[in-house]
Enzyme design. Structure first.
Site, PDB file in Angstrom:
ATOM      1  N   ASP A  77       0.870  -1.212  -0.020  1.00 57.79           N
ATOM      2  CA  ASP A  77       0.048   0.180  -0.014  1.00 57.79           C
ATOM      3  C   ASP A  77       0.966   1.238  -0.233  1.00 57.79           C
ATOM      4  O   ASP A  77       1.493   1.654   1.066  1.00 57.79           O
ATOM      5  CB  ASP A  77      -1.095  -0.022   1.331  1.00 57.79           C
ATOM      6  CG  ASP A  77      -1.577   1.090   1.427  1.00 57.79           C
ATOM      7  OD1 ASP A  77      -1.803   2.022   0.232  1.00 57.79           O
ATOM      8  OD2 ASP A  77      -2.260   1.392   2.296  1.00 57.79           O
ATOM      9  N   LYS A  91       1.617   8.036   0.473  1.00 56.75           N
ATOM     10  CA  LYS A  91       2.066   8.060   1.758  1.00 56.75           C
ATOM     11  C   LYS A  91       3.405   8.598   2.210  1.00 56.75           C
ATOM     12  O   LYS A  91       4.045   8.637   1.155  1.00 56.75           O
ATOM     13  CB  LYS A  91       2.118   6.657   2.419  1.00 56.75           C
ATOM     14  CG  LYS A  91       0.572   6.040   2.415  1.00 56.75           C
ATOM     15  CD  LYS A  91       1.056   4.399   3.214  1.00 56.75           C
ATOM     16  CE  LYS A  91      -0.321   3.865   3.298  1.00 56.75           C
ATOM     17  NZ  LYS A  91      -1.073   4.491   4.557  1.00 56.75           N
ATOM     18  N   ASP A 128       0.247  -4.947   4.541  1.00 52.39           N
ATOM     19  CA  ASP A 128      -1.228  -4.593   4.428  1.00 52.39           C
ATOM     20  C   ASP A 128      -2.198  -5.902   3.959  1.00 52.39           C
ATOM     21  O   ASP A 128      -3.317  -5.533   3.564  1.00 52.39           O
ATOM     22  CB  ASP A 128      -1.403  -3.340   3.629  1.00 52.39           C
ATOM     23  CG  ASP A 128      -2.367  -2.552   3.896  1.00 52.39           C
ATOM     24  OD1 ASP A 128      -2.915  -2.561   4.996  1.00 52.39           O
ATOM     25  OD2 ASP A 128      -2.873  -1.695   3.109  1.00 52.39           O
ATOM     26  N   GLU A 188      -7.868   2.555   0.279  1.00 51.26           N
ATOM     27  CA  GLU A 188      -8.138   1.428  -0.581  1.00 51.26           C
ATOM     28  C   GLU A 188      -8.707   0.058   0.070  1.00 51.26           C
ATOM     29  O   GLU A 188      -9.285  -0.528  -0.939  1.00 51.26           O
ATOM     30  CB  GLU A 188      -6.855   1.324  -1.524  1.00 51.26           C
ATOM     31  CG  GLU A 188      -5.773   0.139  -0.911  1.00 51.26           C
ATOM     32  CD  GLU A 188      -5.488   0.637   0.490  1.00 51.26           C
ATOM     33  OE1 GLU A 188      -5.465   1.876   0.926  1.00 51.26           O
ATOM     34  OE2 GLU A 188      -4.783  -0.076   1.225  1.00 51.26           O
ATOM     35  N   ARG A 241     -11.293  -0.471   1.978  1.00 50.68           N
ATOM     36  CA  ARG A 241     -12.501  -0.577   2.068  1.00 50.68           C
ATOM     37  C   ARG A 241     -12.934  -0.809   0.528  1.00 50.68           C
ATOM     38  O   ARG A 241     -14.033  -1.366   0.404  1.00 50.68           O
ATOM     39  CB  ARG A 241     -13.240   0.741   2.822  1.00 50.68           C
ATOM     40  CG  ARG A 241     -12.751   2.035   2.020  1.00 50.68           C
ATOM     41  CD  ARG A 241     -13.178   3.134   3.028  1.00 50.68           C
ATOM     42  NE  ARG A 241     -11.929   3.147   4.047  1.00 50.68           N
ATOM     43  CZ  ARG A 241     -11.864   4.294   4.755  1.00 50.68           C
ATOM     44  NH1 ARG A 241     -12.724   5.117   4.804  1.00 50.68           N
ATOM     45  NH2 ARG A 241     -10.987   4.306   5.572  1.00 50.68           N
TER      46      ARG A 241
HETATM   47  N1  BES Z   1      -3.242   0.202   5.328  1.00 48.25           N
HETATM   48  C1  BES Z   1      -3.599   1.561   5.619  1.00 48.25           C
HETATM   49  C2  BES Z   1      -3.918   1.633   7.288  1.00 48.25           C
HETATM   50  C3  BES Z   1      -2.665   1.402   8.244  1.00 48.25           C
HETATM   51  C4  BES Z   1      -1.817   2.519   8.358  1.00 48.25           C
HETATM   52  C5  BES Z   1      -2.600   0.263   8.825  1.00 48.25           C
HETATM   53  C6  BES Z   1      -0.851   2.463   9.272  1.00 48.25           C
HETATM   54  C7  BES Z   1      -1.388   0.351   9.559  1.00 48.25           C
HETATM   55  C8  BES Z   1      -0.659   1.363   9.789  1.00 48.25           C
HETATM   56  C9  BES Z   1      -5.030   1.936   4.843  1.00 48.25           C
HETATM   57  O1  BES Z   1      -5.006   1.540   3.547  1.00 48.25           O
HETATM   58  C10 BES Z   1      -4.920   3.495   4.849  1.00 48.25           C
HETATM   59  O2  BES Z   1      -3.998   4.188   4.267  1.00 48.25           O
HETATM   60  N2  BES Z   1      -5.766   4.044   5.822  1.00 48.25           N
HETATM   61  C11 BES Z   1      -5.871   5.540   5.823  1.00 48.25           C
HETATM   62  C12 BES Z   1      -7.228   5.859   5.438  1.00 48.25           C
HETATM   63  C13 BES Z   1      -7.535   7.364   5.450  1.00 48.25           C
HETATM   64  C14 BES Z   1      -6.806   7.756   4.211  1.00 48.25           C
HETATM   65  C15 BES Z   1      -8.948   7.899   5.517  1.00 48.25           C
HETATM   66  C16 BES Z   1      -5.204   6.075   7.029  1.00 48.25           C
HETATM   67  O3  BES Z   1      -5.560   5.357   8.152  1.00 48.25           O
HETATM   68  O4  BES Z   1      -4.626   6.930   7.029  1.00 48.25           O
HETATM   69 ZN    ZN Z   2      -4.050  -0.319   3.217  1.00 53.20          ZN
HETATM   70 MN    MN Z   3      -4.007   2.913   2.190  1.00 56.55          MN
END
Ligand code: BES
Ligand code: ZN
Ligand code: MN
Length: 481
Positions: free
Chosen positions: A256, A263, A274, A335, A337
């Protein structure tokens, strides 16, 4: 690593030939006249050992005993938590030496969950990932003997714990692999290999089949990568066909990057984890093949990379999910969801008794619950209670979070039926609310394992969670039907 159950007490433990014998001493221990009891009594008297939990003493070649080393370890009142800590510390204490055969003896009759704690702790403390090392040095410990008062109940907990460990280690292996060793295609290969085991079948769908199913949301995430998506369908058929299955859906993002909503660079490597939800589903199937319970389980894994190329999905793009609902992708980093919602719609065809999705879904869940408990979301009280207690029983904890409709407000879109992100506040809950829109046809629960699936820092690595929780839930729900 091989676990064995044997019947011996502290007196018999002295005769157990092994490289290391761990003796778990609870506060209620009353020394007898045998050689090991005498050794313990002397150590306590001399002040070399204390009964406080966490205290231990290593004795080399104890006189009159068959083991090369004895680790005397105090476990306080013998709770699962203390046993787990003591066994971890004891295994660490002998890790440097070449311990091939390990024996564990409970100096007083253990509670059932202490047995589970001991099995889990040996596995955890001795695990090594070797797949990408040029000179792999695997775990030294080959055999683990548990000395116990054998009973059908103890045997059942023991079998379940060993299966949970086998499943967790399978999950760890795949979650730990870097993204170039665990592409969606390789993950599908791992699932296909599981289908060689008893009662398991596997079907893998590629881009063409997924397009035919109209999984527009899943496809939108996958389109930013050269690596083709895979939709993995696993079946464990242990019961008659007429029996409704439980469906497990695992998020399988093998890397991811965030996509166009990219990111930050720091710790981005950890986004290889992920697909931990997917790995946990594979792990559960691995464990089911060991235990062969009379239940039916379906595993669904939408797997792809979230990357950036010229065709990548852009913020503001609107896509149509398999359910027909349109989604405005405001943030390409939300992504998980997007791939899960289409898998949840696909789950309807199995007429499931329950659907549980498992996903490293939100950083917000890490903020809320840290690394101790996974986030549990469900509008179904019975299902939530079953998962919560399965977590307690398997020492793989979760915590129920709210799902009030008011949390859905933020997901409103001017251009589609729903947006894929709300605001920052309550981020783990809005993510769950998004998924809930696709679960009207069955009882559903969501486990956000973003904080629990792996450890960061010096001990960076997958935990294998929540394989133990899921396995316990499946086995217990089978009993109550
Ligand atoms: N895979 C990530 C969630 C994640 C982040 C897990 C850090 C473990 C550590 C997910 O796909 C994601 O990026 N979520 C975003 C959602 C946001 C854009 C609403 C997040 O949590 O920042
Ligand atoms: Zn993710
Ligand atoms: Mn993500």
């Amino acid at each position: 690593m091989n676990f064995e159950l044997k019947t011996f007490d502290i007196a018999g433990a002295a005769n157990e030939k092994c490289d290391a014998l761990i003796v778990l001493l609870s506060q209620s221990f009353k020394p007898g006249k045998d050689v090991l009891s005498t050794l313990v009594a002397q150590a306590l008297k001399a002040g070399d050992l204390e009964t406080k939990p966490g205290k231990s003493l290593v004795v080399y070649r104890p006189a009159g005993m068959a083991c090369s080393r004895a680790v005397l370890a105090s476990v306080g009142d013998g709770s699962a938590k203390e046993v787990r800590q003591a066994v971890s510390a004891a295994v660490a204490a002998v890790k440097a030496v070449n311990v091939k055969k390990l024996a564990i003896c409970f100096a007083t009759l253990p509670q059932e969950n202490a047995v589970r704690a001991a099995v889990m702790a040996v596995a955890e403390a001795s695990y090594v990932f070797t797949t990408t090392k040029s000179k792999p040095e695997g775990r030294a410990i080959q055999r683990v003997v548990l000395g116990l008062q054998n009973s059908p109940k103890v045997k059942a907990v023991f079998d379940r714990s060993v299966a949970a460990v086998t499943g967790s280690e399978f999950a760890k292996e795949w979650a730990n692999r870097p993204a170039n060793y665990a592409t969606p295609t390789l993950l599908a290969g791992a699932a296909r290999a599981l289908a060689k085991l008893p009662n398991i079948k596997c079907e893998v769908l590629g881009p063409k089949e997924v397009a035919k199913l109209a999984m527009g949301s899943f496809m939108a995430v996958a389109q930013g990568s050269e690596e083709p998506l895979r939709f993995i369908v696993l079946r464990y058929d242990g019961a008659v066909k007429s029996e409704a299955p439980t469906v497990l859906v695992g998020k399988g993002i093998t890397f991811d990057s965030g996509g166009i909503s990219i990111k930050p660079a720091a710790e981005m490597d950890e986004m290889k984890f992920d697909m931990s939800g997917a790995a946990s589903v594979l792990g559960v199937f691995r464990a089911l093949a060991e235990l062969k319970p009379a239940i039916n389980v379906v595993g669904l894994i939408p797997s792809c990379e979230n990357l950036i190329n010229g065709r990548a999905v852009k913020p503001g793009d609107v896509v149509t999910s398999m359910s027909g609902q349109t989604i405005e992708i405001l943030n390409t980093d939300a992504e998980g969801r997007l791939v899960l919602c289409d898998a949840l719609t696909y789950a309807e065809r199995f007429k499931p008794r329950a659907v549980v999705d498992i996903a490293t879904l939100t950083g917000a869940c890490v903020v809320a619950l840290g690394a101790v408990r996974s986030g549990l979301f469900s509008a179904n009280d019975e299902l939530a209670a079953a998962l919560l207690s399965a977590g307690d029983a398997s020492l793989d904890l979760c915590w129920r979070m709210p799902l009030d409709d008011d949390y859905e407000e933020g997901l409103k879109s001017n251009f589609a039926d729903v947006a894929n992100v709300g605001g920052r506040a309550g981020g783990a809950i809005t993510a769950a609310k998004f998924l809930q829109r696709f679960t009207g046809a069955f009882p559903w629960a969501h486990l956000d394992i973003a904080g629990t699936a792996w450890k960061s820092g010096a001990a960076k690595g997958a935990t294998g969670r929540p394989v133990a929780l899921l396995l316990e839930y499946l086995l217990t729900s089978a009993k109550h039907k």
